[in-house]
Design a protein around this motif. Structure first.
Motif, PDB file in Angstrom:
ATOM      1  N   CYS A 115     -27.149 -47.271  -8.861  1.00  0.00           N
ATOM      2  CA  CYS A 115     -28.428 -47.926  -8.534  1.00  0.00           C
ATOM      3  C   CYS A 115     -29.478 -47.648  -9.608  1.00  0.00           C
ATOM      4  O   CYS A 115     -30.232 -48.548  -9.994  1.00  0.00           O
ATOM      5  CB  CYS A 115     -28.929 -47.466  -7.176  1.00  0.00           C
ATOM      6  SG  CYS A 115     -27.958 -48.093  -5.805  1.00  0.00           S
ATOM      7  N   CYS A 116     -29.534 -46.424 -10.094  1.00  0.00           N
ATOM      8  CA  CYS A 116     -30.478 -46.085 -11.171  1.00  0.00           C
ATOM      9  C   CYS A 116     -30.159 -46.877 -12.433  1.00  0.00           C
ATOM     10  O   CYS A 116     -31.065 -47.381 -13.104  1.00  0.00           O
ATOM     11  CB  CYS A 116     -30.439 -44.588 -11.464  1.00  0.00           C
ATOM     12  SG  CYS A 116     -31.119 -43.575 -10.150  1.00  0.00           S
ATOM     13  N   PHE A 117     -28.884 -46.992 -12.751  1.00  0.00           N
ATOM     14  CA  PHE A 117     -28.490 -47.759 -13.933  1.00  0.00           C
ATOM     15  C   PHE A 117     -28.899 -49.222 -13.799  1.00  0.00           C
ATOM     16  O   PHE A 117     -29.479 -49.802 -14.709  1.00  0.00           O
ATOM     17  CB  PHE A 117     -26.979 -47.657 -14.157  1.00  0.00           C
ATOM     18  CG  PHE A 117     -26.478 -48.588 -15.224  1.00  0.00           C
ATOM     19  CD1 PHE A 117     -26.726 -48.318 -16.555  1.00  0.00           C
ATOM     20  CD2 PHE A 117     -25.782 -49.736 -14.890  1.00  0.00           C
ATOM     21  CE1 PHE A 117     -26.275 -49.178 -17.550  1.00  0.00           C
ATOM     22  CE2 PHE A 117     -25.326 -50.596 -15.869  1.00  0.00           C
ATOM     23  CZ  PHE A 117     -25.576 -50.315 -17.200  1.00  0.00           C
ATOM     24  N   PHE A 118     -28.617 -49.836 -12.650  1.00  0.00           N
ATOM     25  CA  PHE A 118     -28.989 -51.235 -12.454  1.00  0.00           C
ATOM     26  C   PHE A 118     -30.495 -51.427 -12.474  1.00  0.00           C
ATOM     27  O   PHE A 118     -30.996 -52.455 -12.925  1.00  0.00           O
ATOM     28  CB  PHE A 118     -28.397 -51.785 -11.152  1.00  0.00           C
ATOM     29  CG  PHE A 118     -26.937 -52.080 -11.246  1.00  0.00           C
ATOM     30  CD1 PHE A 118     -26.397 -52.679 -12.379  1.00  0.00           C
ATOM     31  CD2 PHE A 118     -26.083 -51.761 -10.209  1.00  0.00           C
ATOM     32  CE1 PHE A 118     -25.042 -52.946 -12.482  1.00  0.00           C
ATOM     33  CE2 PHE A 118     -24.731 -52.039 -10.289  1.00  0.00           C
ATOM     34  CZ  PHE A 118     -24.213 -52.626 -11.434  1.00  0.00           C
ATOM     35  N   HIS A 119     -31.243 -50.428 -12.002  1.00  0.00           N
ATOM     36  CA  HIS A 119     -32.696 -50.517 -12.031  1.00  0.00           C
ATOM     37  C   HIS A 119     -33.203 -50.569 -13.465  1.00  0.00           C
ATOM     38  O   HIS A 119     -34.178 -51.268 -13.760  1.00  0.00           O
ATOM     39  CB  HIS A 119     -33.321 -49.340 -11.282  1.00  0.00           C
ATOM     40  CG  HIS A 119     -34.802 -49.410 -11.209  1.00  0.00           C
ATOM     41  ND1 HIS A 119     -35.461 -50.352 -10.445  1.00  0.00           N
ATOM     42  CD2 HIS A 119     -35.768 -48.669 -11.801  1.00  0.00           C
ATOM     43  CE1 HIS A 119     -36.757 -50.188 -10.577  1.00  0.00           C
ATOM     44  NE2 HIS A 119     -36.973 -49.167 -11.401  1.00  0.00           N
ATOM     45  N   THR A 120     -32.551 -49.842 -14.379  1.00  0.00           N
ATOM     46  CA  THR A 120     -32.964 -49.863 -15.782  1.00  0.00           C
ATOM     47  C   THR A 120     -32.581 -51.170 -16.463  1.00  0.00           C
ATOM     48  O   THR A 120     -33.118 -51.495 -17.513  1.00  0.00           O
ATOM     49  CB  THR A 120     -32.343 -48.699 -16.569  1.00  0.00           C
ATOM     50  OG1 THR A 120     -30.916 -48.852 -16.593  1.00  0.00           O
ATOM     51  CG2 THR A 120     -32.721 -47.369 -15.956  1.00  0.00           C
ATOM     52  N   ARG A 121     -31.655 -51.919 -15.904  1.00  0.00           N
ATOM     53  CA  ARG A 121     -31.195 -53.170 -16.506  1.00  0.00           C
ATOM     54  C   ARG A 121     -31.976 -54.385 -16.026  1.00  0.00           C
ATOM     55  O   ARG A 121     -31.726 -55.495 -16.481  1.00  0.00           O
ATOM     56  CB  ARG A 121     -29.710 -53.423 -16.202  1.00  0.00           C
ATOM     57  CG  ARG A 121     -28.783 -52.342 -16.666  1.00  0.00           C
ATOM     58  CD  ARG A 121     -28.666 -52.335 -18.187  1.00  0.00           C
ATOM     59  NE  ARG A 121     -29.291 -51.116 -18.680  1.00  0.00           N
ATOM     60  CZ  ARG A 121     -29.741 -50.918 -19.902  1.00  0.00           C
ATOM     61  NH1 ARG A 121     -29.667 -51.843 -20.793  1.00  0.00           N
ATOM     62  NH2 ARG A 121     -30.287 -49.778 -20.253  1.00  0.00           N
ATOM     63  N   THR A 122     -32.897 -54.220 -15.089  1.00  0.00           N
ATOM     64  CA  THR A 122     -33.628 -55.369 -14.566  1.00  0.00           C
ATOM     65  C   THR A 122     -34.688 -55.818 -15.560  1.00  0.00           C
ATOM     66  O   THR A 122     -35.292 -55.018 -16.258  1.00  0.00           O
ATOM     67  CB  THR A 122     -34.308 -55.038 -13.225  1.00  0.00           C
ATOM     68  OG1 THR A 122     -35.178 -53.926 -13.416  1.00  0.00           O
ATOM     69  CG2 THR A 122     -33.295 -54.715 -12.156  1.00  0.00           C
ATOM     70  N   GLY A 123     -34.882 -57.085 -15.604  1.00  0.00           N
ATOM     71  CA  GLY A 123     -35.916 -57.653 -16.451  1.00  0.00           C
ATOM     72  C   GLY A 123     -37.122 -58.030 -15.607  1.00  0.00           C
ATOM     73  O   GLY A 123     -37.376 -57.454 -14.554  1.00  0.00           O
ATOM     74  N   GLU A 124     -37.849 -59.025 -16.082  1.00  0.00           N
ATOM     75  CA  GLU A 124     -39.014 -59.495 -15.339  1.00  0.00           C
ATOM     76  C   GLU A 124     -38.543 -60.167 -14.048  1.00  0.00           C
ATOM     77  O   GLU A 124     -37.651 -61.007 -14.066  1.00  0.00           O
ATOM     78  CB  GLU A 124     -39.790 -60.498 -16.192  1.00  0.00           C
ATOM     79  CG  GLU A 124     -41.034 -61.024 -15.528  1.00  0.00           C
ATOM     80  CD  GLU A 124     -41.753 -62.036 -16.400  1.00  0.00           C
ATOM     81  OE1 GLU A 124     -42.673 -62.681 -15.878  1.00  0.00           O
ATOM     82  OE2 GLU A 124     -41.401 -62.187 -17.574  1.00  0.00           O
TER      83      GLU A 124
END
Length: 84
Positions: free
Chosen positions: A50-59
């Protein structure tokens, strides 16, 4: 949906992991953990994922929410359509 083919003959994920993954994939993944250890590691791995996917989110544009809503509508129509 390849995973569904494997899971059809197993009643639980534990059966799948202990009877298919551990004996069959040990050669490709020599550091596979036991099922008990796998269950212990799942919450930690989920948090890291979940932390990794949070860092991959854009606008955030809101389009993803619309897509999910439309996808759920199609899934419900498909289920109702094939019920007898």
């Amino acid at each position: 949906m390849c995973h569904k083919n494997y899971l059809k003959s197993y009643r639980t994920f534990k059966d799948f992991y202990t009877l298919h993954v551990l004996p069959g994939w040990r050669g490709a993944f020599p550091n596979l953990v036991s099922y008990t250890r796998f269950v212990e590691l799942m919450p930690w791995c989920l948090m890291l994922l979940c932390c990794f996917f949070h860092t991959r989110t854009g606008e955030i544009t809101g389009i993803s929410f619309i897509y999910i809503f439309i996808h759920c509508m199609y899934c419900q129509v498909g289920v109702e359509h094939f019920q007898t």
